[in-house]
Design a protein around this motif. Structure first.
Motif, short mmCIF file in Angstrom:
data_model
loop_
_atom_site.label_atom_id
_atom_site.label_comp_id
_atom_site.label_asym_id
_atom_site.label_seq_id
_atom_site.Cartn_x
_atom_site.Cartn_y
_atom_site.Cartn_z
N HIS A 283 -18.64 41.22 14.90
CA HIS A 283 -18.00 40.22 14.05
C HIS A 283 -18.91 39.94 12.86
O HIS A 283 -20.03 39.46 13.03
CB HIS A 283 -17.74 38.93 14.84
CG HIS A 283 -16.84 39.16 16.02
ND1 HIS A 283 -15.48 39.36 15.89
CD2 HIS A 283 -17.10 39.25 17.34
CE1 HIS A 283 -14.95 39.56 17.08
NE2 HIS A 283 -15.91 39.50 17.97
N VAL A 284 -18.43 40.29 11.69
CA VAL A 284 -19.19 40.10 10.46
C VAL A 284 -18.37 39.18 9.55
O VAL A 284 -17.17 39.43 9.35
CB VAL A 284 -19.44 41.45 9.76
CG1 VAL A 284 -20.22 41.25 8.47
CG2 VAL A 284 -20.15 42.41 10.69
N PRO A 285 -18.99 38.15 9.03
CA PRO A 285 -18.24 37.24 8.14
C PRO A 285 -17.74 38.00 6.91
O PRO A 285 -18.38 38.92 6.41
CB PRO A 285 -19.27 36.19 7.73
CG PRO A 285 -20.46 36.40 8.58
CD PRO A 285 -20.37 37.74 9.20
N ASP A 286 -16.57 37.59 6.42
CA ASP A 286 -15.98 38.23 5.24
C ASP A 286 -16.95 38.21 4.06
O ASP A 286 -17.02 39.17 3.29
CB ASP A 286 -14.68 37.55 4.84
CG ASP A 286 -13.54 37.88 5.78
OD1 ASP A 286 -13.69 38.82 6.59
OD2 ASP A 286 -12.50 37.21 5.71
N SER A 287 -17.69 37.13 3.91
CA SER A 287 -18.61 37.02 2.77
C SER A 287 -19.69 38.10 2.84
O SER A 287 -20.09 38.65 1.81
CB SER A 287 -19.25 35.63 2.72
OG SER A 287 -19.99 35.39 3.91
#
Length: 99
Positions: A60-64
């Protein structure tokens, strides 16, 4: 792990099936990451436990963070030739239901 009515595979079979090396599997068994039993000097484990160990975990990687990475890659990438750009634009347009 009870042995009665449990299908077990030996360590060599587990290594072949998982594409992990024997030493890697032994290390994880020693660490308790993979449950196993030793019978007459041989190590056995359940196929389900091996499957659980080898199953991919979602990242899970933040969109930013993805946007920052894409901006850095775009800034250092060479420019597309016109024919490359047309191919890419056509692929995205058809994938997105456009032209």
């Amino acid at each position: 792990m009870p042995l009665a009515s449990t299908t077990l595979i030996d360590l060599q079979t587990a290594a072949t099936r998982s594409d992990y090396g024997l030493s890697t599997l032994r290390r994880h068994i020693r660490a308790g990451t993979i449950p196993a039993v030793k019978v007459k000097g041989r190590i056995y484990l359940r196929p389900e436990d091996l499957d659980t160990f080898t199953a991919p975990e979602p990242v899970h990687v933040p969109d930013s963070a993805l946007q920052d990475w894409a901006a850095r890659m775009a800034a250092t990438a060479p420019a597309f030739r016109p024919e490359q750009r047309n191919i890419i634009m056509s692929a995205f347009a058809s994938a997105l239901g456009g032209e």
